[in-house]
Design an enzyme around this catalytic site. Structure first.
Site, short mmCIF file in Angstrom:
data_model
loop_
_atom_site.label_atom_id
_atom_site.label_comp_id
_atom_site.label_asym_id
_atom_site.label_seq_id
_atom_site.Cartn_x
_atom_site.Cartn_y
_atom_site.Cartn_z
N SER A 1 13.05 2.43 -6.98
CA SER A 1 12.97 1.14 -7.68
C SER A 1 14.13 0.24 -7.31
O SER A 1 14.04 -0.97 -7.47
CB SER A 1 13.01 1.31 -9.19
N HIS B 1 6.82 0.60 -3.49
CA HIS B 1 7.27 0.73 -4.88
C HIS B 1 6.09 0.53 -5.83
O HIS B 1 5.63 -0.59 -6.02
CB HIS B 1 8.40 -0.29 -5.16
N GLU C 1 4.79 -3.11 -4.72
CA GLU C 1 5.79 -3.86 -3.95
C GLU C 1 6.03 -3.08 -2.66
O GLU C 1 6.60 -1.99 -2.69
CB GLU C 1 7.11 -3.95 -4.72
N ASN D 1 12.11 -5.78 -10.47
CA ASN D 1 13.20 -5.20 -11.24
C ASN D 1 14.48 -6.04 -11.14
O ASN D 1 15.28 -6.06 -12.07
CB ASN D 1 13.46 -3.75 -10.82
#
Ligand code: 3HC
Length: 694
Positions: free
Chosen positions: A409, A430, A442, A480
């Site tokens: 992440s 991801h 992602e 994130n």
């Protein structure tokens, strides 16, 4: 005839064939050509019926979205359908592919409908924030009844040909794959049997059922919270009880036009286009070769690894699932079996489909077995040294050219690429938790990733039903990294005097499915604390001081799973205020000598959301996000940013970047440069009077 319609005569039957790629939308030339075809058949005594069909992969899939918001050439779609209503010779729609929106409305205005067996039907207008505008809300209930109409038009899902036949939305399913021939034969049969035109509008509305509408209104207010189109669509269906057919059609069209002109539809249409844009990576030529992927390996079978295995097997992809040891592998397979069994019990999956999926999964505790995979996804614990060691192993046990992807992440994929010894084969994939459910993927391009690898993972994402967005390498990638700024502001706001529940409520009413604190409790505060620890070296003193999650974890409160976090939870995980949280915040303020203040809703909302917009602008500046589209698509699908605002960058454009910048400057004066220095790109665009989108 127009350039998108060709006209053919087969004895007494005429055929108007639509050819308007990519999806045969009802663009101006299609409307004009169909109107001309109808007039021609009406005027020619040698012709007894008209068949309308399409070439390509689908019947008309809707009105032409690109025409929305612009002046529309005549005839408009409702006027064309009125011609059909008044035609004196039967018109047969021969449909295949996806018969959607305005395309479904064209079919329903035809007098008879024949479909290929694998045809799908639906009204996706609601997903574009639009009320159907060419009779969808009036003809459908007269043919199929209220229940099917309400479901189709307000939820935007699809039904298959068998259901359409059962609901009288079509008249027959073609026996063979030759739809053109079947439709001509059907039209000839109608003529031979003396069957004339018939209009769904001549049928009565089904018996009114106010309770059904009320139930739908309640359910939609909950499920599609904040969206105006679903409720407007219910209003449109009710027009059938208030007005005669023609008047109801006119009013439906007004509602359709009003909805198209509204901000929600503009945002949702932006999302529709953005989702398609992100599939095309700007600097990756469309003809870039992809590497074959026939078997995927997954190493690390924790929650993420298991979810990825499930996502792959559900999409029909053979998987080699590699765990640390026998015990881990057995536990993972047990957990996977349990989840699928519960879907079987609920009826959303058949036992046969579950067995097929399980048969696609091979397991092992030996990474050498990954030699048989064309692509390996690493999902081991989120620790750089552990992951580096795994990449070093993968570099050795897999064939040259095997793609090595990390599901990290926030760790540095360039470092993993170097550790593998084959950096050109390394990238990020991801997934979002739960990986078999969340649509966003992602994909991360590292410094040395081969373009073929990028093309392959984008294509693989699509193949397994994910929405792939490309990001560059940075801490947290797109979602994130932006989320971390919202978390920072959320903790600061608590330190300054806002209650977690008040903050959550403000984001809930903005349209997020949940606020930051409810989300923290759901994801696990221990997970959040670990992420904060991993980033501690780069954190400011103030960020370190706002250590609420660490305090709760030290206290054994890790969120929903322990029944206590920001909120308290009962055995059904229903949240209630947590006095321990209030006490913790008060003690924290006292310990650090903080003065609490009343913070207005606007400030709370703007600090949480503008922090993300500003970070988004930095991602663009740094080239991590190729375009604002990637950010909007990622945030809507990864974080639940409400799609009807168009995502953070589109939303900021609608507000006006000059206004956003002025507010950010105000926060900068109040909170300091470390948090609120505006991104150079934001300043540049604001000064030029433009938006992130040109
Ligand atoms: N108008 C204009 N262009 C459209 C379109 C439409 N209704 N639907 C799709 N396209 C374009 C896409 O933008 C894309 O263009 P691009 O290649 O330049 O990006 C291309 O067609 C192919 O689309 P997809 O990539 O989505 O192709 P798929 O094969 O995956 O899906 C589809 C095909 C199922 C038809 C899907 O495109 C879809 O769901 N389209 C939207 C359909 C829709 O919303 N119809 C209702 C429109 S509103 C309406 O009809 C109002 C009426 O009530 C008056």
């Amino acid at each position: 005839m127009s350039d998108t319609i060709s006209f053919h005569v087969h004895g007494a039957i005429a055929e108007a064939v639509v050819d308007n790629p990519p999806v045969n939308a009802t663009s101006a030339s299609v409307r004009q050509g169909l109107a001309e075809a109808i007039r021609k058949v009406e005027a020619d005594p040698q012709l007894s019926a008209l068949v309308i069909r399409c070439v390509g992969k689908t019947f008309i899939a809707g009105a032409d979205i690109k025409e929305f918001g612009k002046p529309m050439a005549d005839p408009q779609l409702p006027a064309l359908l009125e011609l059909m209503d008044h035609a004196t010779k039967p018109i047969v729609a021969a449909v295949h592919g996806t018969v959607l929106g305005g395309g479904f409305e064209v079919a329903l205005a035809c007098h008879y409908r024949i479909a290929l067996g694998d045809t799908k039907f639906g009204f996706p207008e609601v997903k574009l924030g639009i009320v159907p505008g060419a009779g969808g809300t009036q003809r459908t209930p007269r043919l199929a009844g209220l229940e099917t109409t309400i479901k189709l038009t307000t939820e935007g899902g699809q039904i298959d040909a068998a259901k359409a036949l059962a609901d009288s939305l079509i008249d027959r399913i073609a026996d063979s794959g030759d739809l053109a021939a079947a439709a001509l034969a059907y039209a000839q049969q109608l003529v031979d049997e003396g069957k004339g035109p018939r209009s769904a509008g001549a049928l009565p509305m089904p018996a009114d059922d106010p309770a059904l509408f009320e139930e739908a209104r309640k359910a939609l207010s909950r499920k599609m919270r904040g969206q105006s189109a679903p409720l407007r669509i219910l209003d449109a269906i009710r027009l059938g009880y208030e007005l005669d057919f023609d008047a109801a059609l006119m009013r439906e069209l007004d509602l359709c036009r009003e909805s198209i002109a509204g901000p929600q539809s503009k945002a949702l249409r932006h999302m529709f286009a953005a989702e398609r844009d992100v599939a095309r990576v700007p600097d990756l030529p469309a003809d870039t070769a992809t590497r074959p992927v026939e078997r995927v390996g997954v190493i690390g079978l924790g929650a993420m690894g298991r979810g990825i295995v499930m996502a792959m097997a559900s999409a029909g992809m053979p998987v080699i699932a590699v765990g640390l040891d026998d015990g881990h592998v057995a536990a993972a397979m047990k957990a996977i079996g349990k989840m699928w069994s519960s879907s079987v019990a609920k009826g959303s999956l058949t036992q046969g489909a579950m067995d097929k999926r399980l048969a696609l999964i091979a397991t092992s505790d030996d990474p050498r077995d990954l030699g048989a995979a064309n692509l390996v996804i690493e999902a081991v614990t989120e620790n750089l040294n552990v992951k580096k060691a795994v990449f070093a192993t993968l570099g050795q046990v897999t064939q040259p050219g095997t793609i090595l992807a990390s599901n990290t992440s926030f760790l540095n994929i360039d470092a993993l690429a170097d550790a593998s010894g084959r950096p050109e084969d390394v990238c990020g994939m991801h997934f979002f938790n739960p990986a078999h459910i969340m649509r966003l993927l992602e994909n991360v391009r590292a410094a040395k990733t081969d373009p073929e690898v990028v093309a392959t993972i984008m294509a693989l994402g699509k193949r397994i039903g994910k929405l792939s967005v490309l990001s560059g390498v940075c801490d947290g990638f797109i979602v994130n990294r932006m989320l971390s700024k919202r978390s920072r502001e959320a903790f600061f706001l608590v330190e300054e005097g806002a209650s977690p529940a008040a903050i959550d409520k403000i984001l809930l009413s903005y349209g997020f499915p949940m606020g930051p604190f409810a989300l923290g409790d759901l994801a696990g505060l221990d997970v959040q604390a670990a992420a904060r620890l991993a980033r501690a070296a780069n954190a400011t003193e103030r960020e370190l001081r706002a250590d609420f999650v660490e305090q709760m974890v030290a206290d054994g409160r890790t969120g929903q799973k322990t029944g206590s976090g920001w909120y308290s939870y009962d055995e059904n995980r229903k949240a209630s205020p947590n006095p321990q949280t209030d006490a913790m915040i008060a003690a924290h303020a006292e310990r650090h000598g903080l003065t609490l203040r009343d913070i207005g809703e606007d400030e709370i909302r703007e600090r949480l959301l503008y922090a993300m917009v500003n970070e988004g602008a930095k991602l663009l500046d740094e080239g991590i996000a190729p375009r604002p589209q990637e950010i909007d698509v990622a945030m809507v699908n990864g974080l639940g940013w409400p799609n009807y605002t168009g995502g953070p960058m589109f939303w900021a454009d609608q507000i006006g970047l000059d206004k956003v910048l002025a507010t950010i400057e105000r926060f900068r004066a109040q909170q300091g440069d470390a948090y609120w220095t505006p991104a150079p790109l934001l300043v540049k665009h604001a000064k030029a009077g433009r938006g992130f989108y040109a």
